[in-house]
Design an enzyme around this catalytic site. Structure first.
Site, short mmCIF file in Angstrom:
data_model
loop_
_atom_site.label_atom_id
_atom_site.label_comp_id
_atom_site.label_asym_id
_atom_site.label_seq_id
_atom_site.Cartn_x
_atom_site.Cartn_y
_atom_site.Cartn_z
N ASP A 201 0.82 -1.20 0.00
CA ASP A 201 0.00 0.00 0.00
C ASP A 201 0.87 1.27 0.00
O ASP A 201 1.86 1.35 0.72
CB ASP A 201 -0.86 -0.03 1.28
N GLU A 264 1.97 -0.15 -4.86
CA GLU A 264 0.96 0.82 -5.26
C GLU A 264 1.64 2.17 -5.38
O GLU A 264 2.13 2.71 -4.37
CB GLU A 264 -0.17 0.92 -4.24
C1 GLC Z 1 -4.29 3.07 -0.67
C2 GLC Z 1 -5.53 2.21 -0.69
C3 GLC Z 1 -6.70 3.06 -0.28
C4 GLC Z 1 -6.47 3.56 1.12
C5 GLC Z 1 -5.13 4.29 1.22
C6 GLC Z 1 -4.72 4.47 2.65
O1 GLC Z 1 -4.35 4.07 -1.61
O2 GLC Z 1 -5.68 1.62 -1.95
O3 GLC Z 1 -7.90 2.35 -0.38
O4 GLC Z 1 -7.48 4.43 1.50
O5 GLC Z 1 -4.09 3.57 0.61
O6 GLC Z 1 -4.28 3.25 3.17
#
Ligand code: GLC
Ligand code: CA
Length: 524
Positions: A201, A264
């Site tokens: 994440d 991500e």
């Molecule tokens: C990432 C996740 C999202 C979340 C954020 C904070 O972007 O995909 O859903 O709100 O991180 O953890």
């Protein structure tokens, strides 16, 4: 195709666990529910499931606020049930990827409770604590992605803590060697259990400026945009030190054989490709989200494909994403007809595709009434932030009312539309059948999996490219417009068309006609 790793050959299917299948009538999806649908995922032709967070969590951000990194939230099940699910998946030859959320924990995590308890607690520096500015206000101008200052005042010790997201999600301090060791144990805990990899994440946010300098104003900011766009994220994202952290995660995974590390990352392509590491010792796949925000235009997408291919270092394996739990669904972004074209695009580009659950049946964004909003990002920034509930509605398994086979109770979000897996199952013209054919083709076709991508060109609404491996050669043409279009094709045999009545015909050299929103794959 054996010398490629499984994650290079394969296709990843993202499951948002709250919304896939409920097994106990509480209206929230769970691990047992997922277990009853694994055969479906395997038969679809996916090779791996990535399950969004399932660790114990107060659910302030639906699992992205973790209170225990080494267990399962009772809403979803138990650790034993997870082990059973993983065994079941592995018997079906499905890999299992977990969401790893290392940037922040829940404010109810025992680590944070200890950290906030006193200034000299050994875990004090596991989080980012700062004195107030001379005027008593926040230590600097950093803004939260969920609105307002990113600094929360804490009475207990008279300091502020930093949170890039909700105040219930304090950021961890990746400059602390102890914290890093603790997180390494978390990775090893799941790897020892047999997990095949992680989607990490917000990896580009992991480390912040050591001097806590103010972020500069963003000259491109327009009123009405989310609050944090007012500033450039110069000191809060993509800091040079982040790459060493990614490298250390990768080194841990490498000790376990073929596991995959996916990051991500919402950044520009030149910044993104740095996350592969200087010599490929970083993430296996920094997620490529370009299609999520692309203007649906042949020329634009052609440029995007070419530029990405050029920017990738030689050792880097590409990947493409068409949808996820944070962005409007593709069928809503581009419409039902073009969503079929998008499916052909995703599954014929070079690199590993990631599918978002429900996109294979063309699910659209749900309509969420104001009093049904669940997403904290929307609740805290009403009118400014486009909520994420619409793309998180329950999977539509069958036409049964009112809950589409997702639950016997009241679903946590309403069902979006009436289409369903059952309705599309036997229908050769359905989106589901198209996805199954595409996934089958990918599996059996070396050019699609490992071939080069060449001759990416656009004219009018037509986008064409070729995939080539040895003597195998495929020509792909997409009509991204609503009119018939002539395509300057290569001669060959039509292998697949999104128009279900067309198949097996010969494409001749030169002009061939594509129907509106038709995409074809031709063996040349
Ligand atoms: C990432 C996740 C999202 C979340 C954020 C904070 O972007 O995909 O859903 O709100 O991180 O953890
Ligand atoms: Ca449930």
């Amino acid at each position: 195709m054996s010398e490629l790793a499984w994650w290079q050959r394969g296709v990843i299917y993202q499951i948002y666990p709250r919304s896939f299948q409920d097994s106990n009538g509480d209206g929230i999806g769970d691990l047992r529910g997922i277990g009853t649908r694994l055969e479906y995922v395997a038969a679809l032709g996916a090779d791996a499931v990535w399950i969004s967070p399932i660790c114990p969590s107060p659910m302030a951000d639906f699992g992205y606020d973790v209170a225990d990194y080494c267990n399962i939230d009772p809403i979803f099940g138990t650790l034993d049930e997870f082990k059973q699910l993983m065994g079941h998946a592995h018997r079906l030859r499905l890999k299992v990827l977990l969401d790893f959320v290392p940037n922040h924990s829940s404010n109810r995590h025992p680590w944070f409770e200890q950290s906030r308890s006193s200034r000299d607690n050994p875990k004090r520096d596991w989080y980012l604590w700062r004195d107030p500015a001379p005027d008593g206000g926040p230590p600097n101008n950093w803004l939260s992605r969920m609105g307002g200052s990113a600094w929360e005042w804490d009475e207990v010790t008279g300091q502020y803590y930093y949170h890039a997201f909700l105040r219930e999600q304090p950021d961890l301090n990746w400059r602390s060697p102890q914290l890093r060791r603790a997180m390494d144990h978390v990775l090893r805990f799941w790897l020892d259990l047999g997990v095949d990899g992680f989607r990490v994440d917000v990896v580009w946010l992991l480390i912040k400026d050591a001097q806590f300098r103010d972020n500069p104003p963003n000259p491109a900011y327009r009123p009405g945009e989310p609050d944090h766009h007012r500033l450039l994220q110069s000191y809060t994202e993509d800091q040079p030190e982040v790459h060493e952290i990614v490298r250390s995660m990768r080194a841990t995974l490498d000790e376990y054989g073929e596991r995959v590390l996916i990051g991500e990352i919402y950044l520009t392509v030149p910044q993104l490709v740095k996350y592969y590491g200087v010599n490929g010792e970083g993430a296996h796949m920094p997620f490529n989200f370009q299609l999520l925000n692309a203007r649906w235009n042949a020329n634009e997408i052609a440029g995007m494909i070419r530029d990405y291919d050029i920017a990738l270092p030689e050792y880097a394996w590409p990947n493409w994403v068409l949808g996820n739990h944070d962005n409007p669904r593709v069928a809503s972004r581009v419409g039902a007809a073009q969503a079929r074209v998008a499916a052909v695009l995703l599954l014929t580009l070079r690199g590993t595709p990631t599918l978002y659950y429900g996109d294979e049946i063309g699910m659209t964004d749900g309509d969420i009434a104001p009093d049904e909003v669940q997403d904290p990002a929307e609740l805290r920034q009403p009118g400014i932030c486009q909520g994420r509930d619409p793309e998180r509605t329950p999977m539509q398994w069958d036409g049964s009312l009112p809950n589409a086979g997702f639950t016997d109770g009241k679903p946590w979000l309403p069902i979006a539309t009436s289409t369903s897996v059952r309705e599309q199952d036997g229908d050769m013209s359905s989106m589901l059948s198209l996805y199954r054919r595409l996934l089958g083709l990918r599996r059996s076709n070396a050019a699609l999996v490992r071939g080069t991508i060449e001759n990416v060109v656009a004219y009018g609404d037509v986008l064409t490219y070729e995939r080539r491996y040895g003597n195998e050669r495929l020509f792909i043409a997409l009509n991204m417009g609503v009119e018939e279009a002539t395509v300057q094709s290569r001669p060959g045999l039509l292998l697949l068309s999104t128009v279900s009545t067309r198949s097996g015909e010969n494409f001749v050299q030169g002009a061939n006609l594509l129907a509106a929103s038709e995409a074809v794959i031709v063996v040349v």
